[in-house]
Design an enzyme around this catalytic site. Structure first.
Site, PDB file in Angstrom:
ATOM      1  N   ASP A  47      -5.262  23.940 -18.359  1.00 55.02           N
ATOM      2  CA  ASP A  47      -4.421  22.785 -18.017  1.00 55.02           C
ATOM      3  C   ASP A  47      -3.101  22.778 -18.791  1.00 55.02           C
ATOM      4  O   ASP A  47      -3.079  22.984 -20.003  1.00 55.02           O
ATOM      5  CB  ASP A  47      -5.181  21.486 -18.332  1.00 55.02           C
ATOM      6  CG  ASP A  47      -4.357  20.265 -17.964  1.00 55.02           C
ATOM      7  OD1 ASP A  47      -4.058  20.109 -16.767  1.00 55.02           O
ATOM      8  OD2 ASP A  47      -3.993  19.483 -18.866  1.00 55.02           O
ATOM      9  N   TYR A  52       4.758  19.712 -21.706  1.00 50.37           N
ATOM     10  CA  TYR A  52       4.098  20.138 -22.944  1.00 50.37           C
ATOM     11  C   TYR A  52       5.024  21.073 -23.731  1.00 50.37           C
ATOM     12  O   TYR A  52       5.420  22.137 -23.238  1.00 50.37           O
ATOM     13  CB  TYR A  52       2.753  20.819 -22.665  1.00 50.37           C
ATOM     14  CG  TYR A  52       1.679  19.858 -22.155  1.00 50.37           C
ATOM     15  CD1 TYR A  52       1.836  18.471 -22.252  1.00 50.37           C
ATOM     16  CD2 TYR A  52       0.504  20.337 -21.593  1.00 50.37           C
ATOM     17  CE1 TYR A  52       0.859  17.595 -21.785  1.00 50.37           C
ATOM     18  CE2 TYR A  52      -0.486  19.470 -21.130  1.00 50.37           C
ATOM     19  CZ  TYR A  52      -0.286  18.097 -21.232  1.00 50.37           C
ATOM     20  OH  TYR A  52      -1.253  17.230 -20.779  1.00 50.37           O
ATOM     21  N   HIS A 120       1.310  13.169 -13.087  1.00 46.89           N
ATOM     22  CA  HIS A 120       0.887  12.992 -14.483  1.00 46.89           C
ATOM     23  C   HIS A 120       0.617  11.545 -14.916  1.00 46.89           C
ATOM     24  O   HIS A 120      -0.417  11.255 -15.497  1.00 46.89           O
ATOM     25  CB  HIS A 120       1.957  13.624 -15.388  1.00 46.89           C
ATOM     26  CG  HIS A 120       1.483  14.041 -16.727  1.00 46.89           C
ATOM     27  ND1 HIS A 120       2.141  14.952 -17.496  1.00 46.89           N
ATOM     28  CD2 HIS A 120       0.401  13.673 -17.462  1.00 46.89           C
ATOM     29  CE1 HIS A 120       1.490  15.129 -18.634  1.00 46.89           C
ATOM     30  NE2 HIS A 120       0.432  14.361 -18.638  1.00 46.89           N
TER      31      HIS A 120
HETATM   32  N1  LIG Z   1      -3.273  13.731 -18.382  1.00 50.34           N
HETATM   33  C1  LIG Z   1      -2.888  13.288 -19.535  1.00 50.34           C
HETATM   34  O1  LIG Z   1      -2.211  12.243 -19.635  1.00 50.34           O
HETATM   35  C2  LIG Z   1      -3.255  14.051 -20.779  1.00 50.34           C
HETATM   36  C3  LIG Z   1      -2.943  13.510 -22.038  1.00 50.34           C
HETATM   37  C4  LIG Z   1      -3.293  14.232 -23.160  1.00 50.34           C
HETATM   38  C5  LIG Z   1      -3.923  15.464 -23.061  1.00 50.34           C
HETATM   39  N2  LIG Z   1      -4.184  15.982 -21.821  1.00 50.34           N
HETATM   40  C6  LIG Z   1      -4.854  17.294 -21.684  1.00 50.34           C
HETATM   41  O2  LIG Z   1      -6.013  17.294 -22.507  1.00 50.34           O
HETATM   42  C7  LIG Z   1      -5.978  18.421 -23.380  1.00 50.34           C
HETATM   43  C8  LIG Z   1      -6.746  18.113 -24.615  1.00 50.34           C
HETATM   44  O3  LIG Z   1      -6.161  17.009 -25.336  1.00 50.34           O
HETATM   45  P1  LIG Z   1      -6.252  16.983 -26.907  1.00 50.34           P
HETATM   46  O4  LIG Z   1      -5.560  18.175 -27.460  1.00 50.34           O
HETATM   47  O5  LIG Z   1      -5.810  15.641 -27.358  1.00 50.34           O
HETATM   48  O6  LIG Z   1      -7.841  17.151 -27.088  1.00 50.34           O
HETATM   49  P2  LIG Z   1      -8.833  17.274 -28.293  1.00 50.34           P
HETATM   50  O7  LIG Z   1      -9.639  18.512 -28.073  1.00 50.34           O
HETATM   51  O8  LIG Z   1      -9.551  15.969 -28.378  1.00 50.34           O
HETATM   52  O9  LIG Z   1      -7.958  17.426 -29.610  1.00 50.34           O
HETATM   53  C9  LIG Z   1      -7.464  18.670 -30.027  1.00 50.34           C
HETATM   54  C10 LIG Z   1      -6.935  18.524 -31.425  1.00 50.34           C
HETATM   55  O10 LIG Z   1      -8.022  18.226 -32.285  1.00 50.34           O
HETATM   56  C11 LIG Z   1      -8.129  19.224 -33.299  1.00 50.34           C
HETATM   57  N3  LIG Z   1      -9.560  19.483 -33.501  1.00 50.34           N
HETATM   58  C12 LIG Z   1     -10.441  19.927 -32.609  1.00 50.34           C
HETATM   59  N4  LIG Z   1     -11.671  20.022 -33.155  1.00 50.34           N
HETATM   60  C13 LIG Z   1     -11.549  19.602 -34.410  1.00 50.34           C
HETATM   61  C14 LIG Z   1     -12.455  19.441 -35.458  1.00 50.34           C
HETATM   62  N5  LIG Z   1     -13.764  19.751 -35.326  1.00 50.34           N
HETATM   63  N6  LIG Z   1     -11.999  18.976 -36.635  1.00 50.34           N
HETATM   64  C15 LIG Z   1     -10.702  18.669 -36.788  1.00 50.34           C
HETATM   65  N7  LIG Z   1      -9.767  18.818 -35.826  1.00 50.34           N
HETATM   66  C16 LIG Z   1     -10.201  19.276 -34.648  1.00 50.34           C
HETATM   67  C17 LIG Z   1      -7.410  20.420 -32.774  1.00 50.34           C
HETATM   68  O11 LIG Z   1      -6.933  21.181 -33.866  1.00 50.34           O
HETATM   69  P3  LIG Z   1      -7.034  22.787 -33.849  1.00 50.34           P
HETATM   70  O12 LIG Z   1      -6.013  23.227 -32.885  1.00 50.34           O
HETATM   71  O13 LIG Z   1      -6.716  23.149 -35.255  1.00 50.34           O
HETATM   72  O14 LIG Z   1      -8.433  23.127 -33.441  1.00 50.34           O
HETATM   73  C18 LIG Z   1      -6.298  19.788 -31.960  1.00 50.34           C
HETATM   74  O15 LIG Z   1      -5.212  19.419 -32.809  1.00 50.34           O
HETATM   75  C19 LIG Z   1      -4.490  18.712 -23.567  1.00 50.34           C
HETATM   76  O16 LIG Z   1      -4.260  20.045 -23.969  1.00 50.34           O
HETATM   77  C20 LIG Z   1      -3.987  18.457 -22.176  1.00 50.34           C
HETATM   78  O17 LIG Z   1      -4.245  19.603 -21.393  1.00 50.34           O
HETATM   79  C21 LIG Z   1      -3.889  15.271 -20.687  1.00 50.34           C
END
Ligand SMILES: NC(=O)c1ccc[n+]([C@@H]2O[C@H](COP(=O)([O-])OP(=O)(O)OC[C@H]3O[C@@H](n4cnc5c(N)ncnc54)[C@H](OP(=O)(O)O)[C@@H]3O)[C@@H](O)[C@H]2O)c1
Length: 308
Positions: A47, A52, A120
């Site tokens: 995704d 981004y 979005h």
């Molecule tokens: N449609 C929308 O409006 C929308 C909005 C937001 C996001 N999204 C989509 O959703 C995806 C995921 O969102 P997200 O990145 O917020 O998801 P997430 O997986 O909840 O958070 C990822 C973040 O958490 C950290 N992390 C993961 N596991 C961890 C752990 N065990 N301990 C500490 N930190 C940890 C990661 O760091 P590391 O990289 O160091 O592992 C990264 O910075 C995005 O890439 C995007 O594709 C869509």
């Protein structure tokens, strides 16, 4: 890897999606390693969005795909458009903006077709007929194979459907053990409590009744990007339960938290946003287990929620 069937073409999509929102500071080689790791465990859905990293996420993946064209056919590549970040942020579902955005996305990615395109964030000023013209053009020219929405409630989707002829097959919704306002409101329907006045749009039930895929985003975050709740002392009780279940299932607390999202009985995909290959492997363990009803509710309550 568990999969869900994407109805329109009977394609199997992985229950875990790799979100590439946070990759802007990685090198193409690091992103190639992330993609390879994801593919090696059966993750086939990726995704992106035009915003981004200000387009940088798509550019980096584009460089990877240029160097490794063999990866393209193994990947379901999705992007999103409709948010404009200029001197301030606003939303734009005009035909012109959708078409221009897709041109930019395909150029940055060095590909000629997106597997799916999502709108979005809701643009209240949208004209469904304009969106329909844009989608028809993108479909006819082969630039987009499937369409969906993101963060939209059922009536917004119904409004779009008055003009759009393609199935709206996917909805991106924020959901985690620590962020579930739609469930909170749903549990307290018609009750004399503050929560009962929260608005539920029944978007999760709508997705089930309309065979839409729910792609849950920020599955490890609390609030709106306020941080990861796993291991955060502010969520002591939740972490106690996650740790105990992780021990029981011989996995990690993050995998349990992702399994909680995947337990919702729709066509669910959990989008993870890690930039670390090791964490992709951990997250994948979530698809090897199914939480019992009691475990699901225990996690929900441990996150500080209440039930009637
Ligand atoms: N449609 C929308 O409006 C929308 C909005 C937001 C996001 N999204 C989509 O959703 C995806 C995921 O969102 P997200 O990145 O917020 O998801 P997430 O997986 O909840 O958070 C990822 C973040 O958490 C950290 N992390 C993961 N596991 C961890 C752990 N065990 N301990 C500490 N930190 C940890 C990661 O760091 P590391 O990289 O160091 O592992 C990264 O910075 C995005 O890439 C995007 O594709 C869509």
């Amino acid at each position: 890897m568990k999969t869900i069937e994407f109805a329109q073409e009977k394609t199997k999509l992985s229950s875990i999606v790799l979100g590439l929102m946070r990759i802007k500071n990685l090198s193409p080689l690091q992103v190639e390693e992330l993609i390879e790791t994801a593919l090696s465990v059966g993750i086939n859905t990726f995704d992106l969005a035009d915003i981004y990293g200000g387009g940088r996420s798509e550019e980096i993946l584009g460089q990877v795909l240029k160097n490794r064209p063999d990866l393209r056919n193994q990947m379901w590549i999705q992007s999103k458009c409709g948010i404009r970040i200029e001197d301030f942020t606003y939303f734009d579902f005009s035909k012109e903006h959708i078409l221009n955005s897709v041109e930019g996305i395909l150029q940055r990615l060095h590909i000629d077709q997106l597997n799916s395109l999502l709108l979005h964030r809701p643009d209240v000023l949208m004209e469904p007929e304009e969106v329909a013209e844009a989608f028809d053009h993108l479909e006819k020219t082969g630039k987009v194979r499937h369409f969906g929405v993101s963060n939209q409630n059922p009536m917004m989707i119904e409004l779009l459907k008055t003009a759009v002829s393609q199935p709206l097959a996917i909805n991106h919704l924020q959901l985690s053990a620590a962020f579930a306002p739609e469930f909170d409101a749903g549990f307290h329907v018609n009750m004399e409590q503050a929560l009962s006045s929260s608005v539920t749009s029944s978007i999760f039930e709508y997705a089930r009744t309309h065979d839409m895929v729910i792609q849950a985003w920020s599955v490890l975050q609390h609030g709106y990007f306020q941080g990861v709740f796993v291991g955060d002392p502010k969520f002591e009780k939740l972490n106690q339960v996650l740790n105990r279940l992780a021990n029981h299932y011989q996995t990690t607390p993050s995998a349990i938290a992702i399994a909680w999202v995947l337990r919702y009985p729709a066509k669910m995909q959990a989008i993870i946003g890690t930039t670390q290959p090791q964490r992709i492997l951990e997250a994948t363990q979530a698809t090897n287990l199914t939480l019992s009803r009691k475990e699901w509710y225990e996690i929900y309550l441990a996150a500080g929620k209440t039930l009637p």
